[in-house]
Design an enzyme around this catalytic site. Sequence first.
Site, short mmCIF file in Angstrom:
data_model
loop_
_atom_site.label_atom_id
_atom_site.label_comp_id
_atom_site.label_asym_id
_atom_site.label_seq_id
_atom_site.Cartn_x
_atom_site.Cartn_y
_atom_site.Cartn_z
N ASP A 66 28.94 -35.70 43.12
CA ASP A 66 28.91 -34.35 42.18
C ASP A 66 29.86 -34.54 41.15
O ASP A 66 30.92 -34.12 41.10
CB ASP A 66 29.50 -33.30 43.41
CG ASP A 66 29.48 -31.92 42.68
OD1 ASP A 66 28.63 -31.46 41.56
OD2 ASP A 66 29.77 -31.16 43.10
C1 SPV Z 1 29.43 -26.54 45.21
O1 SPV Z 1 29.06 -26.35 46.54
O2 SPV Z 1 28.62 -27.45 44.62
C2 SPV Z 1 30.77 -26.01 44.73
C3 SPV Z 1 31.66 -25.63 45.36
O3 SPV Z 1 30.67 -25.95 43.44
S1 SPV Z 1 32.94 -26.77 45.61
O4 SPV Z 1 32.15 -28.19 46.03
O5 SPV Z 1 33.87 -26.39 46.37
O6 SPV Z 1 33.16 -27.17 44.34
MG MG Z 2 29.41 -27.12 42.44
#
Ligand code: SPV
Ligand code: MG
Length: 302
Positions: A66
């Site tokens: 991510d």
């Molecule tokens: C996601 O679920 O992609 C989020 C929440 O942005 S977190 O992973 O806590 O950033």
């Molecule tokens: Mg996110």
Amino acid sequence: MTYITQPRPSAADKRARLRAGLTGPTPVVAIGAHDAMSASLVEGAGFDAVWVSGFGVSTMGHALPDLNLITMTEALDAACRIDAATRLPVIADCDNGYGGLINVVRTAVAYERAGIAAICVEDNLFPKRNSLYLGQTMRELIPVDEQVRRIRAAKAAQTTADFVFIARVEALIAGHGVAAACERADAYAAAGADAILIHSKDKTLAEIEGFLAQWSGRGQTPLVAVPTLFPDFTAEQLHAKGFQVIIWANQLMRASVKAMEDTLGVLAAERKAAAVDPHIAPVNHVFELVDTAAGIALEEQA
Ligand code: SPV
Ligand code: MG
């Protein structure tokens, strides 16, 4: 439920439902989905909304970290498939809007046109890093004035009143403290954000409590929580503290990863399918989840 054989609410109905939830007497509990089936299961379990998790879509849809690798169109495609699979309103995680001001505007316009109920845009500088990642990492935020310009521009481009823009404040995650978080939340609300997501990874909740005590916008602009790292509070407890939307963002992704790893471990050890049968969903249950019989009946009887 499948969207082929069941009646579906319009985008306007879904938006109106989420809008009403933002000022309703009970919290809106949204569950993170990473694909259409996880969203469909969220609806079946009786929750209020679906969160399209950028973390989930990156990880489960692409096997990528991510880290702002998913493009706007990839994220929108995932959000549309999720939205099509549920009658619940969908809140789409749009990371930092995938670029500068005009990218944020394009993102908002595209999601609104696609019928998504809400988007969430955070103030992490490109390339963002997942907020829960605890390793050594540089976290830089978009200057507050620039984020304000982006929110104003996105809101100005909106054509349907109920489309919801959630501005996400990452000041606590970036270590800037409660005062900076309050300043950003104030500025984003004044710029037209419909709700503020205040993110934190402080397990004690002290940071969040500080924010709730100091933020002057409380009671005016709804607040959103993603309590992954302060998981011991119920939705009702978080609501009592001042949160209107509670997002359990990644539990389904983590459940899926564990279930698949466990299943693969047993298959590798036992080398026969029967070894995992008692622990996995029967094929018929999967057929039922997507209304297979109704689809066949429609084809044969229509
Ligand atoms: C996601 O679920 O992609 C989020 C929440 O942005 S977190 O992973 O806590 O950033
Ligand atoms: Mg996110």
